[in-house]
Scaffold this motif. Structure first.
Motif, mmCIF file in Angstrom:
data_model
loop_
_atom_site.group_PDB
_atom_site.id
_atom_site.type_symbol
_atom_site.label_atom_id
_atom_site.label_comp_id
_atom_site.label_asym_id
_atom_site.label_seq_id
_atom_site.Cartn_x
_atom_site.Cartn_y
_atom_site.Cartn_z
ATOM 1 N N SER A 238 -10.870 -3.610 -10.177
ATOM 2 C CA SER A 238 -10.237 -4.311 -11.289
ATOM 3 C C SER A 238 -8.864 -3.746 -11.621
ATOM 4 N N GLY A 239 -8.421 -2.783 -10.839
ATOM 5 C CA GLY A 239 -7.118 -2.178 -11.075
ATOM 6 C C GLY A 239 -6.614 -1.505 -9.815
ATOM 7 N N VAL A 240 -5.775 -0.476 -9.997
ATOM 8 C CA VAL A 240 -5.176 0.193 -8.844
ATOM 9 C C VAL A 240 -4.807 1.617 -9.241
ATOM 10 N N SER A 241 -4.994 2.562 -8.327
ATOM 11 C CA SER A 241 -4.641 3.958 -8.596
ATOM 12 C C SER A 241 -3.162 4.189 -8.272
ATOM 13 N N HIS A 242 -2.639 5.307 -8.784
ATOM 14 C CA HIS A 242 -1.204 5.554 -8.700
ATOM 15 C C HIS A 242 -0.902 6.917 -8.080
ATOM 16 N N LYS A 243 0.234 6.974 -7.384
ATOM 17 C CA LYS A 243 0.619 8.171 -6.641
ATOM 18 C C LYS A 243 2.003 8.636 -7.076
ATOM 19 N N TRP A 244 2.226 9.934 -6.945
ATOM 20 C CA TRP A 244 3.549 10.479 -7.241
ATOM 21 C C TRP A 244 4.601 9.884 -6.304
ATOM 22 N N THR A 245 5.763 9.637 -6.834
ATOM 23 C CA THR A 245 6.981 9.130 -6.174
ATOM 24 C C THR A 245 6.913 7.641 -5.854
ATOM 25 N N GLN A 246 5.799 6.960 -6.214
ATOM 26 C CA GLN A 246 5.781 5.522 -5.958
ATOM 27 C C GLN A 246 6.767 4.839 -6.894
ATOM 28 N N SER A 247 7.298 3.710 -6.463
ATOM 29 C CA SER A 247 8.275 2.987 -7.285
ATOM 30 C C SER A 247 7.529 2.051 -8.221
ATOM 31 N N GLY A 248 7.593 2.323 -9.512
ATOM 32 C CA GLY A 248 6.951 1.462 -10.497
ATOM 33 C C GLY A 248 5.485 1.784 -10.721
ATOM 34 N N TRP A 249 4.949 1.152 -11.757
ATOM 35 C CA TRP A 249 3.545 1.327 -12.150
ATOM 36 C C TRP A 249 2.792 0.071 -11.736
ATOM 37 N N LEU A 250 1.965 0.181 -10.698
ATOM 38 C CA LEU A 250 1.286 -0.975 -10.141
ATOM 39 C C LEU A 250 0.250 -1.538 -11.107
ATOM 40 N N THR A 251 0.191 -2.860 -11.200
ATOM 41 C CA THR A 251 -0.798 -3.525 -12.045
ATOM 42 C C THR A 251 -1.483 -4.639 -11.257
ATOM 43 N N HIS A 252 -2.717 -4.913 -11.644
ATOM 44 C CA HIS A 252 -3.515 -5.977 -11.028
ATOM 45 C C HIS A 252 -3.651 -7.095 -12.053
ATOM 46 N N ASP A 253 -3.160 -8.274 -11.714
ATOM 47 C CA ASP A 253 -3.096 -9.416 -12.621
ATOM 48 C C ASP A 253 -4.452 -9.674 -13.298
ATOM 49 N N PRO A 254 -4.497 -9.670 -14.631
ATOM 50 C CA PRO A 254 -5.758 -9.946 -15.329
ATOM 51 C C PRO A 254 -6.377 -11.288 -14.955
ATOM 52 N N GLU A 255 -5.556 -12.254 -14.616
ATOM 53 C CA GLU A 255 -6.101 -13.563 -14.237
ATOM 54 C C GLU A 255 -6.848 -13.490 -12.908
ATOM 55 N N ASP A 256 -6.407 -12.609 -12.015
ATOM 56 C CA ASP A 256 -7.161 -12.392 -10.773
ATOM 57 C C ASP A 256 -8.554 -11.857 -11.088
ATOM 58 N N VAL A 257 -8.611 -10.938 -12.057
ATOM 59 C CA VAL A 257 -9.897 -10.372 -12.441
ATOM 60 C C VAL A 257 -10.782 -11.452 -13.060
ATOM 61 N N ARG A 258 -10.177 -12.327 -13.880
ATOM 62 C CA ARG A 258 -10.959 -13.418 -14.473
ATOM 63 C C ARG A 258 -11.606 -14.286 -13.386
ATOM 64 N N VAL A 259 -10.814 -14.635 -12.387
ATOM 65 C CA VAL A 259 -11.330 -15.479 -11.308
ATOM 66 C C VAL A 259 -12.472 -14.786 -10.574
ATOM 67 N N ASP A 260 -12.299 -13.497 -10.302
ATOM 68 C CA ASP A 260 -13.345 -12.739 -9.604
ATOM 69 C C ASP A 260 -14.640 -12.704 -10.420
ATOM 70 N N VAL A 261 -14.527 -12.414 -11.707
ATOM 71 C CA VAL A 261 -15.724 -12.303 -12.539
ATOM 72 C C VAL A 261 -16.398 -13.662 -12.700
ATOM 73 N N GLU A 262 -15.599 -14.701 -12.882
ATOM 74 C CA GLU A 262 -16.166 -16.057 -12.979
ATOM 75 C C GLU A 262 -16.993 -16.387 -11.742
ATOM 76 N N SER A 263 -16.459 -16.076 -10.572
ATOM 77 C CA SER A 263 -17.154 -16.421 -9.332
ATOM 78 C C SER A 263 -18.478 -15.673 -9.204
ATOM 79 N N LEU A 264 -18.502 -14.425 -9.670
ATOM 80 C CA LEU A 264 -19.727 -13.630 -9.573
ATOM 81 C C LEU A 264 -20.749 -14.040 -10.623
ATOM 82 N N MET A 265 -20.283 -14.368 -11.806
ATOM 83 C CA MET A 265 -21.204 -14.822 -12.850
ATOM 84 C C MET A 265 -21.833 -16.164 -12.454
#
Length: 592
Positions: A238-265
């Protein structure tokens, strides 16, 4: 009546009732114990009925044969608390956990035991593994669902089929559980394919899948491999881990998570969010990964863009998940979670200092060593290590020093003067210096926690130094510097140390402890201790610029703050305690 859990075709029958497991991962070792109840309750309030946790072996056996299950390490209390709150538990005791945790949870003292080969039927490895399970399984036996406890499932190793094929080893681990009296379902989890299932699974274990986006595809693969078995996504990322020196703070679109949870429910499949709440890898515990060419160490923050953020507060994803669960399962318990406010405690002046190289004998015990060896050779697990040798007998001239198997970052000094830094990712592992008294300070930034099928060199420090491309240097004085105890440091009035490593200390008063975030605004790179507790590292490279400080680490009244600045502060000797995180701008995780 005795509790039961059975597998009946695709159904997981808990006390005879077909049950969808809606789980979230959170790790007791990444959450201050005073906050365990808060985080578990918020998981339940989201509509989940199960909590999943890894067990970090190296958190419990820091020295061979010396186990610690007290305080922060009291996993039994964490499990019992989950049961008290009405949650079931999925236990993943390892011995390997990955989890962006140093060495995947494997104790690094094992590296001092040749011929060590991990995660296989190597006798030296098995001796340690068997002893670990002989310690932990009896503690968990009475916590099984069938014994009146909350544990409904146990994992065998972790994602093994992706890195190995010693099925005999997986069967060995499985048999340890059977011999210890475990009668609940056991499973493997992996990026599911026929290869991973055949390489890392046995028929007695359930197959579960890991990944993000279109999780029903994992379930279809599982059904193709084993028709009619329960459908479980053990790690729904539901997210992503982060590493030193990476460019920016990676995020996982909440709408992607909604679609995933809907499909499993809709499919009534069971699932486990990885992570539901990431928390913090305090101190030296973050691991590392490789992208194939570069070493990438993880941050102390294990926020992972999870439904609960690093400080335990709900994000947009939390409420999306809660609403989707309530839509498909109206009887699920949901509730508004309570926010935990953070406070701005202002500036802390670092009024005192103590140079590192001038205080070596107060910080570590030096040993004479014919050759320069990794820190594990000297019984050290984490921190820094200093290699010293004297070339002043040679005529004064410039020479080249090549550092062999540097892990991970070295500062080189000659006669007390800094001559530069080498990072293991640098194209050249050599440095030009004059002859004289050589000191090489190496920082361990975290062992690989994944890619175990290709990485074989997990040691930290050096394996040797070669001069001018032809002459190996012998006879070193080696000083392990874990910095477990800084109380002996003789702090004095602040004195500028230029670009030399130096400890700085400040004290501040707190009227009432509260969560806060700590940043060193003029720091370059270093480590932070609060009231003797190792918070973690800072690095101007980012993307993390402030360390999370849970309120229980603060004291009402006087507090002490110590930093080790490796390269000299860029400005005022201050630390700031602010009421918000500070990190690089967010960027979206690319689509697969």
């Amino acid at each position: 009546m005795k509790n039961t859990i059975e597998i009946a075709g695709k159904d997981i029958l808990i006390n005879g009732v077909a049950t969808q497991i809606r789980s979230g991962a959170m790790h007791y070792f990444r959450i201050h114990p005073d906050y365990w109840r808060d985080r578990l309750m918020k998981l339940k309030q989201c509509g989940l009925n199960t909590v999943e946790t890894y067990f970090a072996w190296n958190f419990h056996e820091p020295r061979e044969g010396e186990y610690d299950f007290s305080g922060w390490r009291d996993v039994v209390s964490f499990i019992k608390l989950a049961q008290e709150l009405g949650l079931m538990v999925i236990a993943r005791p390892g011995p390997f956990i990955c989890s962006e945790w140093d060495f995947g949870g494997i104790p690094s003292w094992l590296l001092s035991k040749p011929p060590m080969r991990i995660r296989c039927m190597n006798p030296v490895w098995l001796e340690a593994v068997d002893r670990y399970f002989a310690t932990i399984l009896p503690m968990l036996h009475g916590l099984q669902w069938t014994q009146g406890g909350p544990i409904i499932m146990m994992q065998i190793d972790n994602e093994y089929g992706s890195v190995g094929n010693d099925v005999e080893y997986i069967r060995h681990l499985y048999q340890l559980h059977i011999d210890a009296g475990f009668d609940i379902p056991m499973f493997i989890s992996d990026s599911i394919s026929s290869t991973t299932a055949l390489s890392g699974g046995i028929p007695e274990t359930l197959l579960t899948g890991n990944g993000r986006r279109r999780p029903v595809n994992f379930l279809n693969t599982i059904q193709a491999l084993r028709p009619g078995v329960p459908e479980i996504v053990m790690e729904l990322w539901s997210g992503v881990s982060h590493k030193w020196t990476q460019s920016g703070w990676l995020t996982h679109d909440p709408e992607d998570v909604r679609v995933d949870v809907e499909s499993l429910m809709e499919r009534k499949a069971s699932f486990n969010f990885y992570m539901f709440h990431g928390g913090t890898s305090f101190g030296y515990y973050p691991g590392a990964v490789s992208d194939g060419s570069k070493y990438l160490p993880y941050l102390n923050s294990y926020d992972t863009d999870a439904p609960l953020d690093e400080a335990g507060n709900p994000t947009e994803k939390y409420f999306i998940i809660q609403s989707v669960i309530k839509k498909h399962c109206p009887e699920a318990f949901t509730e508004e979670p309570k926010l935990i406010p953070a406070r701005d405690f202002g500036r802390v002046n670092l009024a005192e200092s103590a140079p590192l190289l001038e205080n070596l004998q107060l910080l570590g015990r030096s040993v004479d060593s014919v050759t320069a060896e990794p820190m594990e050779y000297y019984g050290q697990d984490f921190g820094f290590i200093l290699y010293s040798t004297d070339l002043s007998y040679l005529p004064r001239r410039i020479c080249s020093l090549k550092l062999e198997n540097l892990a991970d970052r070295a500062q080189v000094f000659v006669d007390g003067v800094s001559y530069g830094t080498i990072y293991r990712n640098d194209a050249s592992q050599s440095i030009q210096v004059p002859t004289g008294k050589i000191q090489i300070l190496v920082e361990n930034m975290g062992r690989f926690n994944s890619g175990m099928g290709v990485h074989m060199h997990f040691w930290k420090g050096l394996t040797g130094v070669v001069m001018d491309g032809c002459r190996r240097l012998y006879h070193w004085t080696v000083t392990p510097l874990p910095f477990d105890d800084l109380s002996a440091l003789p702090f004095g009035s602040l004195v500028s140390q230029g670009n030399m490593p130096c400890f700085h200390r400040g004290v501040f008063e707190v009227d009432e402890p509260a969560d806060t975030w700590l940043r060193v605004p003029y720091g370059r790179k270093g480590q932070v201790w609060l009231n003797g507790f190792n918070l973690g590292r800072y690095w101007q490279e980012g993307p993390q610029y402030a360390l999370y400080v849970p309120a229980p680490l603060l004291k009402q009244g006087r507090n002490e703050l110590v930093i080790l600045e490796l390269h000299g502060l860029r400005g005022e000797p201050i630390v700031e305690l602010i009421d918000h995180y500070d990190r690089a701008p967010s960027i979206a995780l690319p689509l697969n």
